[in-house]
Motif scaffolding. Structure first.
Motif, mmCIF file in Angstrom:
data_model
loop_
_atom_site.group_PDB
_atom_site.id
_atom_site.type_symbol
_atom_site.label_atom_id
_atom_site.label_comp_id
_atom_site.label_asym_id
_atom_site.label_seq_id
_atom_site.Cartn_x
_atom_site.Cartn_y
_atom_site.Cartn_z
ATOM 1 N N GLY A 22 0.812 -1.210 0.000
ATOM 2 C CA GLY A 22 0.000 0.000 0.000
ATOM 3 C C GLY A 22 0.844 1.258 0.000
ATOM 4 N N VAL A 23 1.882 1.276 0.817
ATOM 5 C CA VAL A 23 2.774 2.437 0.862
ATOM 6 C C VAL A 23 3.465 2.619 -0.486
ATOM 7 C CG1 VAL A 23 4.906 3.315 1.895
ATOM 8 C CG2 VAL A 23 3.108 2.384 3.356
ATOM 9 N N THR A 24 3.891 1.517 -1.081
ATOM 10 C CA THR A 24 4.560 1.598 -2.386
ATOM 11 C C THR A 24 3.631 2.159 -3.447
ATOM 12 O OG1 THR A 24 5.946 -0.287 -1.820
ATOM 13 C CG2 THR A 24 5.762 0.249 -4.148
ATOM 14 N N ILE A 25 2.391 1.704 -3.465
ATOM 15 C CA ILE A 25 1.441 2.175 -4.478
ATOM 16 C C ILE A 25 1.127 3.658 -4.279
ATOM 17 C CG2 ILE A 25 -0.964 1.948 -5.218
ATOM 18 C CD1 ILE A 25 -0.637 -1.089 -4.726
ATOM 19 N N VAL A 26 0.927 4.070 -3.040
ATOM 20 C CA VAL A 26 0.609 5.477 -2.772
ATOM 21 C C VAL A 26 1.793 6.381 -3.138
ATOM 22 C CG1 VAL A 26 0.150 7.121 -0.911
ATOM 23 C CG2 VAL A 26 -1.130 4.996 -1.028
ATOM 24 N N LEU A 27 2.999 5.987 -2.759
ATOM 25 C CA LEU A 27 4.175 6.802 -3.091
ATOM 26 C C LEU A 27 4.396 6.868 -4.598
ATOM 27 C CD1 LEU A 27 6.821 5.921 -0.355
ATOM 28 C CD2 LEU A 27 5.713 8.113 -0.775
ATOM 29 N N THR A 28 4.211 5.750 -5.276
ATOM 30 C CA THR A 28 4.386 5.743 -6.731
ATOM 31 C C THR A 28 3.375 6.663 -7.399
ATOM 32 O OG1 THR A 28 5.189 3.477 -6.629
ATOM 33 C CG2 THR A 28 4.450 4.259 -8.766
ATOM 34 N N ALA A 29 2.125 6.609 -6.955
ATOM 35 C CA ALA A 29 1.093 7.471 -7.541
ATOM 36 C C ALA A 29 1.391 8.943 -7.266
ATOM 37 C CB ALA A 29 -0.275 7.093 -6.989
ATOM 38 N N ALA A 30 1.843 9.253 -6.054
ATOM 39 C CA ALA A 30 2.139 10.645 -5.719
ATOM 40 C C ALA A 30 3.316 11.173 -6.531
ATOM 41 C CB ALA A 30 2.428 10.773 -4.223
ATOM 42 N N LEU A 31 4.367 10.387 -6.645
ATOM 43 C CA LEU A 31 5.533 10.829 -7.422
ATOM 44 C C LEU A 31 5.209 10.922 -8.906
ATOM 45 C CD1 LEU A 31 8.384 8.881 -5.611
ATOM 46 C CD2 LEU A 31 7.869 11.323 -5.483
ATOM 47 N N ASP A 32 4.366 10.024 -9.400
ATOM 48 C CA ASP A 32 3.967 10.083 -10.799
ATOM 49 C C ASP A 32 3.151 11.348 -11.068
ATOM 50 O OD1 ASP A 32 3.766 9.028 -13.437
ATOM 51 O OD2 ASP A 32 1.713 8.392 -12.999
ATOM 52 N N ALA A 33 2.242 11.675 -10.177
ATOM 53 C CA ALA A 33 1.449 12.901 -10.343
ATOM 54 C C ALA A 33 2.342 14.134 -10.297
ATOM 55 C CB ALA A 33 0.375 12.972 -9.259
ATOM 56 N N LEU A 34 3.321 14.127 -9.416
ATOM 57 C CA LEU A 34 4.251 15.251 -9.332
ATOM 58 C C LEU A 34 5.063 15.385 -10.617
ATOM 59 C CD1 LEU A 34 5.545 17.469 -7.584
ATOM 60 C CD2 LEU A 34 7.164 15.738 -6.789
ATOM 61 N N ALA A 35 5.518 14.261 -11.158
ATOM 62 C CA ALA A 35 6.290 14.306 -12.400
ATOM 63 C C ALA A 35 5.439 14.817 -13.555
ATOM 64 C CB ALA A 35 6.844 12.912 -12.722
ATOM 65 N N VAL A 36 4.199 14.373 -13.632
ATOM 66 C CA VAL A 36 3.312 14.843 -14.704
ATOM 67 C C VAL A 36 3.055 16.336 -14.569
ATOM 68 C CG1 VAL A 36 0.937 14.700 -15.570
ATOM 69 C CG2 VAL A 36 2.221 12.615 -15.114
ATOM 70 N N ARG A 37 2.864 16.804 -13.338
ATOM 71 C CA ARG A 37 2.631 18.231 -13.114
ATOM 72 C C ARG A 37 3.843 19.060 -13.532
ATOM 73 N NH1 ARG A 37 0.719 20.196 -7.335
ATOM 74 N NH2 ARG A 37 -1.281 19.526 -8.162
ATOM 75 N N LEU A 38 5.040 18.586 -13.166
ATOM 76 C CA LEU A 38 6.248 19.331 -13.535
ATOM 77 C C LEU A 38 6.473 19.333 -15.037
ATOM 78 C CD1 LEU A 38 8.717 18.249 -10.710
ATOM 79 C CD2 LEU A 38 7.616 20.468 -11.014
ATOM 80 N N LEU A 39 6.218 18.199 -15.680
ATOM 81 C CA LEU A 39 6.404 18.137 -17.130
ATOM 82 C C LEU A 39 5.388 19.016 -17.858
ATOM 83 C CD1 LEU A 39 7.241 14.382 -17.723
ATOM 84 C CD2 LEU A 39 8.753 16.342 -17.963
ATOM 85 N N SER A 40 4.153 19.030 -17.389
ATOM 86 C CA SER A 40 3.157 19.869 -18.060
ATOM 87 C C SER A 40 3.449 21.346 -17.824
ATOM 88 C CB SER A 40 1.752 19.527 -17.572
ATOM 89 O OG SER A 40 1.599 19.869 -16.219
#
Length: 65
Positions: A22-40
């Motif tokens: 659960g921790v791995t999935i939540v951290l992965t989703a949060a970091l992925d959202a952050l990366a998408v936000r920075l790229l956009s």
């Protein structure tokens, strides 16, 4: 001396495994959202492409005879 794995061990193992997943999935989703936000955000700042200068092969020279 051999020890056996008790049902209590397997219960705690399963709980810790699910918690780690659960921790791995939540951290992965949060970091992925952050990366998408920075790229956009970075993509929005790129300057508009400028038109390249025409070279000698881009136009025809008028020849008067």
């Amino acid at each position: 001396m051999g020890t056996s794995l008790t049902p209590e061990f397997w219960e705690r193992f399963a709980i810790l495994l699910v918690a780690a997943m659960g921790v791995t999935i939540v951290l992965t989703a949060a970091l992925d959202a952050l990366a998408v936000r920075l790229l956009s955000r970075r993509a929005g700042r790129t300057p508009s492409p400028t038109r390249p200068r025409p070279t000698t092969t881009d136009h025809r020279t008028i020849v008067h005879s």
